[in-house]
Design a protein around this motif. Sequence first.
Motif, mmCIF file in Angstrom:
data_model
loop_
_atom_site.group_PDB
_atom_site.id
_atom_site.type_symbol
_atom_site.label_atom_id
_atom_site.label_comp_id
_atom_site.label_asym_id
_atom_site.label_seq_id
_atom_site.Cartn_x
_atom_site.Cartn_y
_atom_site.Cartn_z
ATOM 1 N N SER A 239 0.845 -1.196 0.000
ATOM 2 C CA SER A 239 0.000 0.000 0.000
ATOM 3 C C SER A 239 0.882 1.250 0.000
ATOM 4 C CB SER A 239 -0.919 0.019 1.229
ATOM 5 O OG SER A 239 -0.160 -0.003 2.420
ATOM 6 N N ARG B 100 1.017 5.741 0.403
ATOM 7 C CA ARG B 100 0.394 6.942 0.972
ATOM 8 C C ARG B 100 0.451 8.057 -0.055
ATOM 9 N NH1 ARG B 100 -2.409 5.011 5.272
ATOM 10 N NH2 ARG B 100 -1.050 3.857 6.712
ATOM 11 N N GLN B 101 -0.492 8.953 0.017
ATOM 12 C CA GLN B 101 -0.471 10.119 -0.849
ATOM 13 C C GLN B 101 0.342 11.234 -0.189
ATOM 14 O OE1 GLN B 101 -4.619 11.039 -1.567
ATOM 15 N NE2 GLN B 101 -4.629 9.824 -3.456
ATOM 16 N N ARG C 81 2.685 14.528 3.800
ATOM 17 C CA ARG C 81 1.623 13.550 3.634
ATOM 18 C C ARG C 81 0.266 14.235 3.483
ATOM 19 N NH1 ARG C 81 0.203 8.480 7.734
ATOM 20 N NH2 ARG C 81 -1.698 7.828 6.625
ATOM 21 N N ARG D 13 -3.644 14.028 4.067
ATOM 22 C CA ARG D 13 -4.597 13.333 4.930
ATOM 23 C C ARG D 13 -6.016 13.776 4.607
ATOM 24 N NH1 ARG D 13 -2.248 10.716 9.297
ATOM 25 N NH2 ARG D 13 -0.048 11.184 9.666
#
Length: 388
Positions: free
Chosen positions: A30, A32-33, A41, A43
């Motif tokens: 997976s 993260r953006q 990051r 969120r």
Amino acid sequence: MRSIWNGAISFGLVSIPIKLVNATESRSVSFRQIHAADGGRIRYRKVCELDGEEVAQADIGKAYEDADGTMIPITDEDLAALPLPTAKTIEIVAFVPAGDIDPLQMDAAYYLSASGVPAAKPYTLLREALKRSEKVAVAKYALRGRERLGMLRVVDDVIAMHGLLWPDEIRAPEGVAPETPVSVKDAELDLADALMATLGEVDIDSLHDDYREAVEEMIAAKAAGGEGLAPPEPEETGGGKVIDLMAALESSVRAAKEARGEPAEVTELRPRAKESAGSSAGSHAGSHAGSRATPKETGAKRSTARTAKKTAAAPARKSTSKTSAASKASSSPASSSKASTASTASSKATGRSARSAAKKQTAKKQTAKKESVKKESAKKAAPRRRTA
């Protein structure tokens, strides 16, 4: 393993307390953006549209949006009050052969664990009944706010349940099959069968996710301060090119055999119709060639007559002329009388007088005239036979 649902299996009047456990898990990597400019990051925050404040998970409820946009709140108490017998029960409705279940309906998979000591006996009874009948159980159950369809079967010593899509959730394959009619030759099917037999069976446990391993190696290389993996060489996809299906199948069989360590010899299979056509064409051509190579009857008679005359005129080869005349007589009935007359005249010329020889010579000329008349008449009649 942690259970995600507690309830019971309803098997007629028998109730089996069970726990529902996930039978599968995702092993995919997976990501993260992040903000590409500074690596920060990204969120997601759940914010109320009315007051703009962030809402905690405990304060989030359910609602149904009406056609005009009105929100109708739905609470857990509303759902629990529904007259749904499958709210906490996996209700078995039928037992059917496994082949009756369309694989397209397969969804998530779960293990059913007996909940407590009293559930062991009925759990084992249902498991052994499924084994002996060689059937699966079709059941209805409720999970995550909706009623679902399931299939119960035995895996090792455990009862597993596969979530099934409802029949009306399976789309019809309209417009998916090739629109133009396509014919497949027997030779192509034979090569496809040979390829399937060469590939053989596979141990499912030996298969693994190559893409996930490549991603993990790339992450490890970048974490160690490197630049990742070198890009692979571009492969020619051959898109838009018309391929020779027979050659592709033969190459596939050869490659599969080499991968398995077997001899890579492939017997080329061609359509039977072509082979028969080729063989008939060859025999037809051979018959024409044979007819061209065989001289005509009239020509054979002429050549035989010339040979007989030359043989009679050569005194040093009397025995040879006799043998030749005899063999010619057995193969050509039209020239047998002439050849025998010539051989008889030559053999009696030494023991008779000149007068007898003259008489024989006269008889020989008369016979030759008769033969020439016969040949002329046969020659005139031959075209009429070919025309007819």
